[in-house]
Enzyme design. Structure first.
Site, PDB file in Angstrom:
ATOM      1  CB  CYS A 112      -1.182  -0.189   1.324  1.00  0.00           C
ATOM      2  SG  CYS A 112      -2.252   1.013   1.101  1.00  0.00           S
ATOM      3  CG  HIS A 113      -0.344   4.856   1.573  1.00  0.00           C
ATOM      4  ND1 HIS A 113      -1.540   4.225   1.227  1.00  0.00           N
ATOM      5  CD2 HIS A 113      -0.475   6.166   1.075  1.00  0.00           C
ATOM      6  CE1 HIS A 113      -2.502   4.986   0.981  1.00  0.00           C
ATOM      7  NE2 HIS A 113      -1.826   6.289   0.608  1.00  0.00           N
ATOM      8  CB  ALA A 114       4.503   0.063   3.476  1.00  0.00           C
TER       9      ALA A 114
END
Length: 185
Positions: A112-114
């Site tokens: 995801c945003h990681a």
């Protein structure tokens, strides 16, 4: 003589605001696959997840970042959510640990945003990766080849887009660990 393999240890680094399913989903799948999964955070105690539109459940922190030695782990998993990786990328110790894992050749998996953490750790240039749509421009600007698929594996870097990709994400981590398993006498 038969050989046994040691239980492989996977480190999850997260802080308050991790996407609930992106920590608990891979953690539970990997534990069920026979791996030891440790959750680390900048602070001891518990961290609170974000569950789609509101605060989720707390997760116990096993170790603080200061207690981590990359040599004690076989892989790193980074859950997303907007808050979690944005806070962690400002933490020098977190970014340093992500960089050290990446440079060690051990699997580094971000969902995801990681992948923001992978950018700050200098691990995406020249790599084929995926992420949540809003992170893709940042990845491209950091020199990555960005694709839109459930999981992208390039060397030791594993990335996925969102919670729907958790099964493929966890399977890719397991596969990467099976490929590096070393027998112990």
């Amino acid at each position: 003589m038969t050989s046994q393999t040691k239980t492989q240890r996977i480190l999850i680094i997260a802080t308050d605001g991790f996407e609930q399913s992106e920590l608990t989903g891979p953690r539970d799948r990997l534990r069920n696959g026979g791996f030891e999964v440790i959750v680390a955070s900048p602070e001891s105690g518990t961290i609170k997840g974000w569950d789609q539109k509101d605060w989720g459940q707390a997760v116990d922190v096993d170790l603080t970042l200061d207690e981590i030695s990359v040599s004690d782990f076989d892989a790193l998993v980074l859950p997303g959510g907007q808050i979690n990786p944005d806070v962690l990328r400002l933490n020098d110790k977190a970014v340093s640990l992500v960089r050290e894992f990446g440079q060690s050749g051990k699997p580094v998996a971000a969902i995801c945003h990681a992948p923001w953490l992978l950018i700050d750790a200098g691990l995406v240039s020249g790599k084929t990766v995926t992420s949540w749509p809003s992170v893709r421009t940042d990845l491209a600007n950091a020199g990555a080849n960005v694709v839109d698929q459930d999981v992208a594996v390039d060397g030791n870097i594993i990335t996925s887009r969102n919670p729907d990709d958790i099964p493929a994400f966890a399977k890719a981590v397991q596969t990467a660990l099976q490929n590096v398993a070393e027998p112990v006498a």
